[in-house]
Write a protein that holds these residues in place. Structure first.
Motif, PDB file in Angstrom:
ATOM      1  N   PHE A 187       0.829  -1.197   0.000  1.00  0.00           N
ATOM      2  CA  PHE A 187       0.000   0.000   0.000  1.00  0.00           C
ATOM      3  C   PHE A 187       0.874   1.262   0.000  1.00  0.00           C
ATOM      4  O   PHE A 187       0.610   2.208  -0.736  1.00  0.00           O
ATOM      5  CB  PHE A 187      -0.917  -0.015   1.225  1.00  0.00           C
ATOM      6  N   LEU A 188       1.915   1.261   0.809  1.00  0.00           N
ATOM      7  CA  LEU A 188       2.808   2.421   0.850  1.00  0.00           C
ATOM      8  C   LEU A 188       3.567   2.585  -0.459  1.00  0.00           C
ATOM      9  O   LEU A 188       3.835   3.718  -0.883  1.00  0.00           O
ATOM     10  CB  LEU A 188       3.772   2.296   2.028  1.00  0.00           C
ATOM     11  N   ASP A 189       3.937   1.493  -1.120  1.00  0.00           N
ATOM     12  CA  ASP A 189       4.571   1.595  -2.434  1.00  0.00           C
ATOM     13  C   ASP A 189       3.629   2.240  -3.449  1.00  0.00           C
ATOM     14  O   ASP A 189       4.041   3.079  -4.247  1.00  0.00           O
ATOM     15  CB  ASP A 189       4.991   0.212  -2.938  1.00  0.00           C
ATOM     16  N   GLU A 190       2.359   1.849  -3.417  1.00  0.00           N
ATOM     17  CA  GLU A 190       1.381   2.409  -4.353  1.00  0.00           C
ATOM     18  C   GLU A 190       1.100   3.877  -4.056  1.00  0.00           C
ATOM     19  O   GLU A 190       0.988   4.690  -4.972  1.00  0.00           O
ATOM     20  CB  GLU A 190       0.091   1.602  -4.272  1.00  0.00           C
ATOM     21  N   ILE A 191       1.003   4.225  -2.792  1.00  0.00           N
ATOM     22  CA  ILE A 191       0.726   5.618  -2.411  1.00  0.00           C
ATOM     23  C   ILE A 191       1.897   6.522  -2.783  1.00  0.00           C
ATOM     24  O   ILE A 191       1.708   7.640  -3.248  1.00  0.00           O
ATOM     25  CB  ILE A 191       0.419   5.698  -0.899  1.00  0.00           C
ATOM     26  N   SER A 192       3.109   6.045  -2.563  1.00  0.00           N
ATOM     27  CA  SER A 192       4.277   6.882  -2.868  1.00  0.00           C
ATOM     28  C   SER A 192       4.407   7.136  -4.365  1.00  0.00           C
ATOM     29  O   SER A 192       4.935   8.161  -4.774  1.00  0.00           O
ATOM     30  CB  SER A 192       5.551   6.245  -2.323  1.00  0.00           C
ATOM     31  N   SER A 193       3.911   6.218  -5.202  1.00  0.00           N
ATOM     32  CA  SER A 193       3.968   6.426  -6.648  1.00  0.00           C
ATOM     33  C   SER A 193       2.935   7.449  -7.111  1.00  0.00           C
ATOM     34  O   SER A 193       3.098   8.063  -8.152  1.00  0.00           O
ATOM     35  CB  SER A 193       3.776   5.109  -7.391  1.00  0.00           C
ATOM     36  N   ARG A 194       1.874   7.660  -6.352  1.00  0.00           N
ATOM     37  CA  ARG A 194       0.828   8.625  -6.726  1.00  0.00           C
ATOM     38  C   ARG A 194       1.072  10.004  -6.117  1.00  0.00           C
ATOM     39  O   ARG A 194       0.318  10.922  -6.358  1.00  0.00           O
ATOM     40  CB  ARG A 194      -0.536   8.124  -6.265  1.00  0.00           C
ATOM     41  N   ASP A 195       2.054  10.150  -5.287  1.00  0.00           N
ATOM     42  CA  ASP A 195       2.413  11.422  -4.636  1.00  0.00           C
ATOM     43  C   ASP A 195       1.274  11.989  -3.799  1.00  0.00           C
ATOM     44  O   ASP A 195       1.015  13.190  -3.802  1.00  0.00           O
ATOM     45  CB  ASP A 195       2.871  12.457  -5.673  1.00  0.00           C
ATOM     46  N   GLN A 196       0.573  11.128  -3.099  1.00  0.00           N
ATOM     47  CA  GLN A 196      -0.449  11.596  -2.173  1.00  0.00           C
ATOM     48  C   GLN A 196       0.178  11.696  -0.788  1.00  0.00           C
ATOM     49  O   GLN A 196       0.974  10.853  -0.389  1.00  0.00           O
ATOM     50  CB  GLN A 196      -1.634  10.639  -2.141  1.00  0.00           C
ATOM     51  N   THR A 197      -0.206  12.703  -0.051  1.00  0.00           N
ATOM     52  CA  THR A 197       0.424  12.913   1.252  1.00  0.00           C
ATOM     53  C   THR A 197      -0.414  12.399   2.411  1.00  0.00           C
ATOM     54  O   THR A 197       0.131  12.137   3.467  1.00  0.00           O
ATOM     55  CB  THR A 197       0.700  14.411   1.469  1.00  0.00           C
ATOM     56  N   THR A 198      -1.724  12.266   2.258  1.00  0.00           N
ATOM     57  CA  THR A 198      -2.570  11.786   3.360  1.00  0.00           C
ATOM     58  C   THR A 198      -3.118  10.406   3.025  1.00  0.00           C
ATOM     59  O   THR A 198      -3.573  10.157   1.915  1.00  0.00           O
ATOM     60  CB  THR A 198      -3.748  12.748   3.606  1.00  0.00           C
ATOM     61  N   TRP A 199      -3.083   9.530   4.003  1.00  0.00           N
ATOM     62  CA  TRP A 199      -3.603   8.191   3.828  1.00  0.00           C
ATOM     63  C   TRP A 199      -3.894   7.605   5.203  1.00  0.00           C
ATOM     64  O   TRP A 199      -3.374   8.057   6.217  1.00  0.00           O
ATOM     65  CB  TRP A 199      -2.632   7.295   3.066  1.00  0.00           C
ATOM     66  N   SER A 200      -4.734   6.579   5.211  1.00  0.00           N
ATOM     67  CA  SER A 200      -5.037   5.847   6.449  1.00  0.00           C
ATOM     68  C   SER A 200      -5.448   4.422   6.075  1.00  0.00           C
ATOM     69  O   SER A 200      -5.855   4.159   4.954  1.00  0.00           O
ATOM     70  CB  SER A 200      -6.145   6.533   7.240  1.00  0.00           C
ATOM     71  N   PHE A 201      -5.353   3.519   7.041  1.00  0.00           N
ATOM     72  CA  PHE A 201      -5.665   2.124   6.779  1.00  0.00           C
ATOM     73  C   PHE A 201      -7.144   1.803   6.963  1.00  0.00           C
ATOM     74  O   PHE A 201      -7.682   0.967   6.299  1.00  0.00           O
ATOM     75  CB  PHE A 201      -4.840   1.207   7.684  1.00  0.00           C
ATOM     76  N   GLY A 202      -7.795   2.395   7.910  1.00  0.00           N
ATOM     77  CA  GLY A 202      -9.210   2.126   8.124  1.00  0.00           C
ATOM     78  C   GLY A 202      -9.437   1.050   9.180  1.00  0.00           C
ATOM     79  O   GLY A 202      -8.515   0.458   9.730  1.00  0.00           O
ATOM     80  N   TRP A 203     -10.699   0.785   9.440  1.00  0.00           N
ATOM     81  CA  TRP A 203     -11.066  -0.113  10.532  1.00  0.00           C
ATOM     82  C   TRP A 203     -10.840  -1.581  10.195  1.00  0.00           C
ATOM     83  O   TRP A 203     -10.634  -2.405  11.069  1.00  0.00           O
ATOM     84  CB  TRP A 203     -12.516   0.109  10.935  1.00  0.00           C
ATOM     85  N   ALA A 204     -10.864  -1.966   8.924  1.00  0.00           N
ATOM     86  CA  ALA A 204     -10.701  -3.367   8.549  1.00  0.00           C
ATOM     87  C   ALA A 204      -9.301  -3.885   8.888  1.00  0.00           C
ATOM     88  O   ALA A 204      -9.130  -5.052   9.242  1.00  0.00           O
ATOM     89  CB  ALA A 204     -10.979  -3.547   7.068  1.00  0.00           C
ATOM     90  N   TYR A 205      -8.312  -3.015   8.791  1.00  0.00           N
ATOM     91  CA  TYR A 205      -6.950  -3.409   9.133  1.00  0.00           C
ATOM     92  C   TYR A 205      -6.835  -3.707  10.628  1.00  0.00           C
ATOM     93  O   TYR A 205      -6.183  -4.671  11.035  1.00  0.00           O
ATOM     94  CB  TYR A 205      -5.988  -2.301   8.715  1.00  0.00           C
ATOM     95  N   ILE A 206      -7.497  -2.905  11.450  1.00  0.00           N
ATOM     96  CA  ILE A 206      -7.501  -3.125  12.906  1.00  0.00           C
ATOM     97  C   ILE A 206      -8.228  -4.432  13.229  1.00  0.00           C
ATOM     98  O   ILE A 206      -7.787  -5.202  14.088  1.00  0.00           O
ATOM     99  CB  ILE A 206      -8.194  -1.950  13.623  1.00  0.00           C
ATOM    100  N   VAL A 207      -9.332  -4.693  12.549  1.00  0.00           N
ATOM    101  CA  VAL A 207     -10.073  -5.945  12.762  1.00  0.00           C
ATOM    102  C   VAL A 207      -9.203  -7.143  12.382  1.00  0.00           C
ATOM    103  O   VAL A 207      -9.252  -8.194  13.040  1.00  0.00           O
ATOM    104  CB  VAL A 207     -11.401  -5.936  11.970  1.00  0.00           C
TER     105      VAL A 207
END
Length: 117
Positions: free
Chosen positions: A54-74
């Motif tokens: 996920f971090l590899d994909e986000i870094s390629s799009r140059d987005q600065t804000t992101w979060s994992f959400g509740w499903a990752y915690i579950v």
């Protein structure tokens, strides 16, 4: 894969609880324990690989804000619950053994009388 392995572990553990032969029961307990730990391994692999990709994909799009959400915690809660199930199964594998003791009582005349406990 983790869900399927966890369901298999639950079925194996249920069969172990219904079995009266102690040798087979302990083998099924160990099989259930290994299946639970294998399910934890599968889930941990997915919970570690997901953020890296996920971090590899986000870094390629140059987005600065992101979060994992509740499903990752579950997912992490599920991994901890599967590990706890395997741990409790390991701790409780010998709890169903029944101990039979015979206590010998002596009355006033010295005659022995057995009292089953």
């Amino acid at each position: 894969m983790s869900l399927i392995t966890c369901i298999i572990a639950i079925i194996i553990t249920s069969l172990a609880l219904r079995n009266t032969n102690f040798k087979i029961k302990y083998k099924l307990y160990w099989a259930g324990l290994i299946a639970f730990l294998l399910a934890v391994l599968f889930e941990l692999i997915s919970l570690i690989i997901f953020p890296v990709k996920f971090l590899d994909e986000i870094s390629s799009r140059d987005q600065t804000t992101w979060s994992f959400g509740w499903a990752y915690i579950v997912g992490w809660i599920g991994a901890v619950a599967e590990f706890a199930a395997g741990l409790f199964l390991l701790l409780d594998k010998g709890a169903e053994e029944i101990i039979y003791r015979e206590r010998v009582l002596h009355d006033e005349n010295g005659i022995e009388a057995s009292d089953d406990v």
